[in-house]
Design an enzyme around this catalytic site. Sequence first.
Site, short mmCIF file in Angstrom:
data_model
loop_
_atom_site.label_atom_id
_atom_site.label_comp_id
_atom_site.label_asym_id
_atom_site.label_seq_id
_atom_site.Cartn_x
_atom_site.Cartn_y
_atom_site.Cartn_z
N GLU A 42 12.84 4.29 -61.35
CA GLU A 42 12.29 3.97 -62.67
C GLU A 42 11.82 5.24 -63.40
O GLU A 42 12.04 5.39 -64.60
CB GLU A 42 11.14 2.95 -62.50
CG GLU A 42 10.41 2.56 -63.76
CD GLU A 42 11.28 1.95 -64.84
OE1 GLU A 42 12.47 1.69 -64.60
OE2 GLU A 42 10.78 1.78 -65.96
N GLU B 151 16.29 8.29 -70.38
CA GLU B 151 16.43 7.50 -71.61
C GLU B 151 15.88 8.22 -72.82
O GLU B 151 16.46 8.16 -73.89
CB GLU B 151 15.65 6.18 -71.47
CG GLU B 151 16.35 5.10 -70.71
CD GLU B 151 15.59 3.79 -70.79
OE1 GLU B 151 14.45 3.72 -70.27
OE2 GLU B 151 16.12 2.83 -71.36
N HIS C 223 20.71 14.34 -46.66
CA HIS C 223 22.08 13.91 -46.39
C HIS C 223 23.04 14.31 -47.51
O HIS C 223 24.09 13.72 -47.67
CB HIS C 223 22.13 12.40 -46.15
CG HIS C 223 21.34 11.98 -44.95
ND1 HIS C 223 21.74 12.25 -43.66
CD2 HIS C 223 20.14 11.36 -44.84
CE1 HIS C 223 20.83 11.80 -42.80
NE2 HIS C 223 19.85 11.26 -43.50
N ARG D 12 15.21 -2.86 -81.84
CA ARG D 12 16.20 -3.23 -80.84
C ARG D 12 17.33 -2.22 -80.73
O ARG D 12 18.13 -2.27 -79.81
CB ARG D 12 16.78 -4.61 -81.17
CG ARG D 12 15.73 -5.70 -81.13
CD ARG D 12 16.22 -6.92 -81.86
NE ARG D 12 17.34 -7.52 -81.19
CZ ARG D 12 17.26 -8.49 -80.29
NH1 ARG D 12 16.07 -8.97 -79.97
NH2 ARG D 12 18.31 -8.98 -79.73
N LYS E 294 17.41 -2.07 -77.46
CA LYS E 294 16.33 -2.71 -76.71
C LYS E 294 16.83 -3.91 -75.93
O LYS E 294 16.41 -4.15 -74.81
CB LYS E 294 15.22 -3.13 -77.70
CG LYS E 294 14.02 -3.80 -77.06
CD LYS E 294 13.25 -2.82 -76.20
CE LYS E 294 12.14 -3.47 -75.40
NZ LYS E 294 11.75 -2.66 -74.23
N TRP F 79 24.98 -2.25 -83.69
CA TRP F 79 25.01 -1.27 -82.59
C TRP F 79 26.47 -1.22 -82.15
O TRP F 79 27.00 -2.21 -81.64
CB TRP F 79 24.10 -1.76 -81.48
CG TRP F 79 23.91 -0.80 -80.34
CD1 TRP F 79 23.04 0.26 -80.29
CD2 TRP F 79 24.58 -0.83 -79.07
NE1 TRP F 79 23.13 0.88 -79.08
CE2 TRP F 79 24.07 0.24 -78.31
CE3 TRP F 79 25.54 -1.64 -78.50
CZ2 TRP F 79 24.49 0.51 -77.01
CZ3 TRP F 79 25.98 -1.37 -77.21
CH2 TRP F 79 25.45 -0.30 -76.48
N ASN G 138 26.99 -11.04 -84.11
CA ASN G 138 26.53 -10.37 -82.89
C ASN G 138 27.40 -10.83 -81.73
O ASN G 138 27.75 -12.01 -81.68
CB ASN G 138 25.09 -10.78 -82.54
CG ASN G 138 24.08 -10.14 -83.45
OD1 ASN G 138 24.42 -9.34 -84.31
ND2 ASN G 138 22.83 -10.51 -83.26
N GLY G 139 27.68 -9.94 -80.80
CA GLY G 139 28.46 -10.33 -79.63
C GLY G 139 29.82 -9.64 -79.65
O GLY G 139 30.02 -8.66 -80.36
N LYS H 249 13.29 6.40 -66.98
CA LYS H 249 12.44 6.65 -68.15
C LYS H 249 12.74 8.01 -68.74
O LYS H 249 12.93 8.17 -69.94
CB LYS H 249 10.94 6.61 -67.78
CG LYS H 249 10.30 5.30 -67.52
CD LYS H 249 10.21 4.37 -68.71
CE LYS H 249 11.48 3.62 -68.93
NZ LYS H 249 11.69 2.36 -68.28
N CYS I 245 22.68 -5.35 -81.87
CA CYS I 245 22.89 -5.94 -83.19
C CYS I 245 21.85 -7.01 -83.50
O CYS I 245 21.40 -7.72 -82.62
CB CYS I 245 24.27 -6.57 -83.26
SG CYS I 245 25.59 -5.44 -82.93
O1 M6R Z 1 15.53 -7.20 -71.39
P1 M6R Z 1 15.93 -6.82 -70.00
O2 M6R Z 1 14.77 -6.59 -69.12
O3 M6R Z 1 16.90 -7.80 -69.39
O4 M6R Z 1 16.69 -5.46 -70.16
C1 M6R Z 1 17.32 -4.84 -69.08
C2 M6R Z 1 17.61 -3.39 -69.38
O5 M6R Z 1 18.51 -3.29 -70.45
C3 M6R Z 1 16.34 -2.61 -69.71
O6 M6R Z 1 15.39 -2.69 -68.70
C4 M6R Z 1 16.67 -1.13 -69.98
O7 M6R Z 1 17.09 -0.53 -68.80
C5 M6R Z 1 15.44 -0.43 -70.58
N1 M6R Z 1 15.83 0.35 -71.71
C6 M6R Z 1 14.75 0.44 -69.62
O8 M6R Z 1 13.73 1.20 -70.17
#
Ligand code: M6R
Length: 602
Positions: A478, A485, A501, A27, A597, A75, A99-100, A482, A2
């Site tokens: 990672e 996502e 295993h 975001r 974001k 969001w 927000n929140g 990626k 948000c």
């Molecule tokens: O802003 P931050 O680094 O604290 O965010 C943490 C995660 O939300 C962030 O890394 C998220 O996993 C990304 N979308 C990864 O690409």
Amino acid sequence: MCGIVGFIGSTNVKKTLLDGLKELEYRGYDSAGMAVMQSSKIDSFKAVGKLANLVAKTAPFEPKGFAVGIAHTRWATHGKPTEINAHPHQGRHSYIVHNGIIENYLPIKEELTKQGVGFLSQTDTEVIVHLYESFLTREQDAYRAFEQTIEAIEGAYAILLIDEGVQNTIFFAKKGSPLQIGDGDRGRFFASSDAPLIGICDNAIYLEDGSWGWATAETLSLFVGKTPMTAQKKPLPISQSSAQKEGFRFFMEKEIYEQSKVMSETLMSRVMASGVRLDELPEGFFDGVESLRLCACGTSYHAALAATYLFERLSRIEARAEIASEFHYRDPMLRNNELFIVISQSGETADTLEALKMAKRSGLKTLAICNVDNSSIVREADAALLTRAGIEKGVASTKAFATQTMVLWLLALFIAQKRGALDEEQMTAETNAARRSVKTLMVQPDRHEQIKRLSKRYLHGHGFFFIGRDLFYPLALEGALKLKEISYMHAEGYPAGEMKHGPIALADSKLFTIALMPHTLLREKMRSNVEELIARDTTLLAITSEHFAFADDVLQMDERSHPMLEFFEMMVAIQLLALEIAIRLGNDVDMPRNLAKSVTVE
Ligand code: M6R
């Protein structure tokens, strides 16, 4: 997640609000809205989906002269992404954006329902506006009613509220979610992050938790609890230029290409001929520190996990990585000689922020590694090292990860220096490698072309495994993150030695395995793990500088001199692979479904 924008001024009120929301778009959101008050009349608009829909809805509306406006991108947390659930939420004469999460919204809702209040939406937010109006009916004083509202709600919030009965005024409150106030030539601005303020205000007031008050164009009344406060301003960054796509198809692609350039910034004045300087850290910061606990979410957690290998190997200090949302609620055992390090791109991730606050309450010394100066996490920690990656807009984090990993590597060398864990020759080899990373991170056009072609063969399997060992295990995690996502395909990161295993049961020709096979670490062990998978007919893409004839595909790397250089070279390859697969699938790479974001709710 948000976003909030507010404006008090005489010119371009609607455009100012929409432009502000545009800056927050990256975001992640699923609906948007605004409310504008002129004299004692409020017009409100909401639309589901992209901001363009709100632009279309507000097209016939053009406020003339002085106005007060609040706007929001939502969001969804409580209730589906519908127009009814979008903000602003309204009472009989007042409107709110928030927000929140209001944690005690259910008892408040029950109580208000008994009083005869009807609710339109499924959100937690709507209770705030009705609660305010209920207090107002009783108190006949809007300022007192707002104060009582803030006292009654629990949870995390950044709030803007306008009321037809209190002309020219925005009420505000902040706890746990960021909120800034900036003054520019055209009026007074509010925003939930710097982006909408940059270029129109030179300074901003970063509200502290527990702040609330009200503002007109000329006056600002600010309180923490019942205590009046004087606002402290801090300078804002001056330019937005880094936040344009500059000819790339997506921000993510631009940000992958930018990694080499931003890494020079990250390294600047930190890496010397035979050592590392971290001038941001106070003298004696590591005195008495015997172990490290790193805490973060998502990609930042992967940087933390990679760093544990570096701290233990290079600095010979015990290090442990934790997922913030798990750490916070498991009543962890903490030792007061531990340094608590949080890692965050945005500096606003609620899980990480809460973990940091908890560590502080337990008396630990804290350090933030963060990309956003003045963010909540940077302000909360005892010290901070900025990663200097510049604004990252793609939801899938790339350059933030690269620079976090570098700062953590430098920190490992810095601690090694303090503890005498590396001799001069080893230290020089490390700092030389750190400098060379700038070149390693450059995207090679031929390799990008190869990955583009390769991507079409990796679209229709029943899943992906990214495998690696040691430092390359967090990198495998990672790579998988990626890919899932932005492609929405199932992908897992796994330690290569663990496949036998259990997960090897999944191996067949429709299982895609991406193997990270470095030259410098556990070469033979990794090779055996990969061959076990090939024997089960998995479709295998090897990312390696080795000669490896058994893979279905090979992405041939150049680096063979240092594990971290191999790490960075492979990192670029897996980022590009995820990008090209997602583009082939026709996905919105920068704003993937369901993701935000900056995740400002726990
Ligand atoms: O802003 P931050 O680094 O604290 O965010 C943490 C995660 O939300 C962030 O890394 C998220 O996993 C990304 N979308 C990864 O690409």
